[in-house]
Design a protein around this motif. Structure first.
Motif, PDB file in Angstrom:
ATOM      1  N   PHE A 174       0.834  -1.203   0.000  1.00  0.00           N
ATOM      2  CA  PHE A 174       0.000   0.000   0.000  1.00  0.00           C
ATOM      3  C   PHE A 174       0.875   1.261   0.000  1.00  0.00           C
ATOM      4  O   PHE A 174       0.623   2.204  -0.744  1.00  0.00           O
ATOM      5  CB  PHE A 174      -0.930  -0.027   1.223  1.00  0.00           C
ATOM      6  N   GLU A 175       1.918   1.237   0.817  1.00  0.00           N
ATOM      7  CA  GLU A 175       2.824   2.390   0.887  1.00  0.00           C
ATOM      8  C   GLU A 175       3.500   2.634  -0.453  1.00  0.00           C
ATOM      9  O   GLU A 175       3.714   3.770  -0.858  1.00  0.00           O
ATOM     10  CB  GLU A 175       3.892   2.127   1.947  1.00  0.00           C
ATOM     11  N   LYS A 176       3.836   1.524  -1.105  1.00  0.00           N
ATOM     12  CA  LYS A 176       4.512   1.625  -2.392  1.00  0.00           C
ATOM     13  C   LYS A 176       3.553   2.161  -3.462  1.00  0.00           C
ATOM     14  O   LYS A 176       3.942   2.923  -4.328  1.00  0.00           O
ATOM     15  CB  LYS A 176       5.015   0.231  -2.797  1.00  0.00           C
ATOM     16  N   LEU A 177       2.311   1.742  -3.350  1.00  0.00           N
ATOM     17  CA  LEU A 177       1.349   2.097  -4.384  1.00  0.00           C
ATOM     18  C   LEU A 177       0.722   3.475  -4.191  1.00  0.00           C
ATOM     19  O   LEU A 177       0.377   4.148  -5.151  1.00  0.00           O
ATOM     20  CB  LEU A 177       0.221   1.056  -4.440  1.00  0.00           C
ATOM     21  N   ILE A 178       0.570   3.866  -2.941  1.00  0.00           N
ATOM     22  CA  ILE A 178      -0.189   5.103  -2.686  1.00  0.00           C
ATOM     23  C   ILE A 178       0.673   6.337  -2.962  1.00  0.00           C
ATOM     24  O   ILE A 178       1.883   6.328  -2.745  1.00  0.00           O
ATOM     25  CB  ILE A 178      -0.770   5.120  -1.249  1.00  0.00           C
ATOM     26  N   TRP A 179       0.025   7.346  -3.488  1.00  0.00           N
ATOM     27  CA  TRP A 179       0.756   8.566  -3.837  1.00  0.00           C
ATOM     28  C   TRP A 179       0.793   9.563  -2.683  1.00  0.00           C
ATOM     29  O   TRP A 179       1.606  10.461  -2.654  1.00  0.00           O
ATOM     30  CB  TRP A 179       0.154   9.211  -5.088  1.00  0.00           C
ATOM     31  N   LYS A 180      -0.107   9.410  -1.714  1.00  0.00           N
ATOM     32  CA  LYS A 180      -0.060  10.284  -0.524  1.00  0.00           C
ATOM     33  C   LYS A 180       0.821   9.584   0.495  1.00  0.00           C
ATOM     34  O   LYS A 180       0.391   8.623   1.120  1.00  0.00           O
ATOM     35  CB  LYS A 180      -1.471  10.435   0.059  1.00  0.00           C
ATOM     36  N   LYS A 181       2.044  10.013   0.628  1.00  0.00           N
ATOM     37  CA  LYS A 181       2.962   9.299   1.513  1.00  0.00           C
ATOM     38  C   LYS A 181       2.839   9.789   2.969  1.00  0.00           C
ATOM     39  O   LYS A 181       2.587  10.956   3.203  1.00  0.00           O
ATOM     40  CB  LYS A 181       4.415   9.479   1.044  1.00  0.00           C
TER      41      LYS A 181
END
Lengths: 651, 58
Positions: free
Chosen positions: A521-528
């Motif tokens: 999810f962290e890798k995929l999501i653009w809001k870090k």
């Protein structure tokens, strides 16, 4: 495992269609583009029908139509044949071995008759082909893509954001068990148990005592299983209620006070009605008063003038005193010569004074008598008219005070109405509130119920252990049963080991699923940096934790939920050791704007690790999406429908 | 298709001091992982007999 091609014959709008999925430039991405109604979802249905004999994504229109294509029917009729054949073949490969999944079904069109479908799996391992049919073929599919968790392989993109809705949590748990093959351990545990029971029965035949203990143990174990089932059921209900409450709380975030506002709104409406009634009474009272005062007010000027004149004349002695003339006459002419008032003898002086008065009265006019007669009435009229203003003011004050209260009440009502109108779907919100409230009650009851069941469960476990010891002792006493006892001991130890592995696996899989889902999810999501972790409770209810510490699975955006679903699926495939493909119908339909582009970029990354087949509508497959996918896709196909024949083909 | 590798690893770990048990469960696991399970009672009983029968006791 990946699909290499699909051959569809006579299935719905596909007369003859072959889709190839070659693997090129290490991106196993395959694109299908078709207008709505052309049949891209029916490719997904063809796959699920072939593998599971199910078409869960079937549209309402298609449900009423036969499975075979009309073109196939026409051909059969033209050739004078009477059977129409529907066939779907899926060619796949797994570590260099090829697998063919094939389902076929025949139909007789006149009179209509549907034959049972036939399913087979042909596995070619080291150039040796082996064919599996019936239950073995189904079991083969289940070992790659279990039917009960097919939604983790074949997605409807429009459903992606509903992936973690409440009623799915049991499916997630089931999926993890099935896909990680933990259910195999459960099955082994159960089968070992059946073997142990069989051995005990064998021993029981040899020694009656053992039979008694064995029957006792079997009864206890059956009871334990029933209680365990009830416990599990209550746990599921508790999880469901908790999830619904949690989900509704998230959905109702910032809208918690609507029920209070509605309650207050109702109370204020009641108060307004009461105040209107009070005001109406005040108005009636005032009108009645004015009506009553109308005579006094209209007479006031003349009554006042007359009274003033009387008072003036009285003051100047212009009016005779108001003495009873008859009384004077009676007194003067009384036979006993006594005063009729004090009964003392009248003196001559008094008589002469009465005579004077009588003469004086004789000269007073009739008018002055009338004036004196109406004086008291005039006083009443004048007093009443003079008191009118203050009485009217009093009534008006009462009316105004009610009006002020009414104004306040209406102002408050307007404010509350404005507040209520801010909520977009009041009925839905109230429904969610009520649902949560009901589930809170159910939850309380179920928790009490659980405590009782758990107590019974612990009690039965204790009794089972005691019965087990009694049986073991009885077995030990019988020499003949020694060998059986040793087998039972061996199988019991095996059962314990299997149970421990099962528990460890569940715990490990859960922990790893949490970590891997979050990593994906962290890798995929653009809001870090917004979300800190993902948790799965014992019932596999997923929670996405915000950096501020609260759970936000229900409140994050549709795009984020879709990404979360994708992350979970990727983690599930990885942790379970499976690497089957993903087929997503309309993958970016629930995502808009920049999120759509970002989501497409994520999918472009995913296809480096696993096969990704995606079906789009042309509207969905916009330039910004196709510019990402086209350069890397291993295959891209456009489907079109011949509307005359209602047949879909590759352009 | 083979059974999940992790399950097999755990089996080895849990039975490292009891090789007979390890082999027994290994066979059971292989049986469950195979596509030729059929009516499971017979293959199961055969394995139990192998490990707990007279030859297994010796």
């Amino acid at each position: 495992m990946r699909f290499t091609s699909i051959e569809i014959e006579g299935f719905r709008q596909y007369h003859q269609l072959t889709l190839n999925f070659p693997l090129e430039h290490h991106r196993d991405m395959h694109i299908l583009v078709a207008d709505n109604g052309v049949g891209k979802t029916n490719i997904l249905n063809a796959i699920t029908w072939c593998l599971y004999e199910e078409e869960p994504h079937l549209g309402n229109k298609s449900k009423s139509l036969p499975r075979y294509s009309l073109k196939s029917k026409e051909e059969v009729e033209n050739k004078g044949l009477d059977k129409i054949t529907v066939s779907v073949k899926i060619y796949a490969e797994d570590n260099g071995n090829s697998i063919l999944f094939h389902r076929t079904q025949q139909y007789k069109h006149d009179p209509f008759f549907e034959f049972k479908s036939e399913f087979s799996v042909t596995a070619t391992i080291s150039e040796e082909a082996k064919i599996f049919a019936d239950d073995e073929a189904i079991a083969y599919v289940d070992r790659y893509m279990p039917k009960k968790v097919r939604q983790y392989f074949f997605f409807d993109g429009e459903q992606l954001d509903k992936y973690f809705i409440t009623d799915e949590s049991s499916k997630i748990k089931e999926a993890i068990r099935a896909i990680s093959q933990i259910d195999v351990l459960t099955r082994i545990y159960k089968r070992l148990g059946e073997l142990i029971t069989g051995k005990r029965n064998e021993a029981a035949k040899k020694a009656p005592d053992i039979k008694k203990y064995n029957d006792q143990l079997v009864d206890l174990q059956n009871t334990k299983e029933q209680i365990s089932y009830s416990l599990n059921e209550v746990d599921q209900q508790i999880t469901l209620s908790e999830a619904i409450i949690r989900e509704n709380t998230e959905k109702l975030s910032g809208q918690e006070n609507l029920p209070d506002l509605n309650k207050k709104n109702i109370e204020l409406h009641k108060k307004r009605i009461q105040l209107l009634e009070i005001q109406d009474k005040c108005k009636q009272k005032l009108f009645r008063f004015i009506r009553e005062m109308k005579v006094a007010l209209s007479l006031y000027p003349s009554a006042k003038a007359t009274l003033d004149m009387i008072n003036e004349k009285e003051a100047s002695h212009a009016l005779p005193p108001n003495i009873d003339k008859k009384l004077l006459e009676d007194m003067l002419h009384s036979e006993d010569g006594l005063c009729t008032i004090c009964h003392s003898p009248l003196k001559d002086e008094s008589k002469s004074h009465i005579q004077e008065l009588m003469e004086l009265l004789a000269v007073s006019s009739e008018t002055s008598h009338i004036l004196m007669g109406i004086k008291s009435e005039l006083v009443r009229i004048v007093d009443e008219a003079q008191a009118y203003q203050s009485a009217r003011n009093e009534l008006m004050a009462e009316y105004k005070a009610t009006q002020v209260q009414l104004d306040d009440c209406e102002a408050e009502l307007r404010t509350i109405d404005e507040e209520i109108n801010k909520f977009q779907d009041n009925e839905k919100i109230i429904e969610l509130h009520n649902e949560s409230e009901n589930h809170r009650k159910i939850l309380d009851k179920n928790k009490e119920k659980r405590a009782i069941i758990k107590h019974n469960y612990d009690d039965i476990c204790q009794k089972e252990e005691e019965a087990q010891n009694e049986l073991t002792n009885a077995l030990a006493k019988e020499k003949e049963c020694e060998r059986i006892k040793s087998t039972i001991d061996f199988l019991s130890r095996a059962q314990i080991i299997v149970s421990k592995i099962e528990k460890d696996m569940m715990d490990e899989v859960r922990a790893k699923m949490e970590v891997r889902t979050m990593e994906y999810f962290e890798k995929l999501i653009w809001k870090k940096g917004v979300y800190t972790k993902i948790t799965l409770d014992s019932n596999y209810q997923l929670e996405l934790i915000h950096r501020d510490g609260y759970s936000c699975t229900g409140s994050c955006s549709a795009a984020e939920r879709s990404l979360l679903a994708l992350s979970f699926t990727l983690a599930l495939h990885e942790v379970s050791g499976f690497n089957a493909l993903l087929f997503i119908d309309t993958p970016v339909s629930r995502v808009t704007g920049q999120n759509r582009v970002n989501f497409a970029k994520v999918l472009a990354e995913v296809c480096k690790q696993k096969q990704l087949i995606m079906a789009f509508t042309p509207d969905e497959y916009t330039d910004n999406i196709s510019s990402i996918f086209e350069p890397i896709a291993s295959s891209s196909v456009k489907l079109k429908m011949n509307t005359d024949e209602e047949i879909t083909y590759i352009v | 298709m083979a059974l999940n590798k992790k399950i097999m690893e755990k089996l080895v770990q849990e039975t490292k001091d009891d090789l007979a048990m390890q082999n027994f469960l290994n066979e059971i696991f292989q049986l469950e992982g195979s596509n030729n399970l059929g009516w499971y009672t017979k293959p199961y009983e055969a394995i139990v007999k192998k490990y707990c029968g007279k030859e297994g006791q010796e």
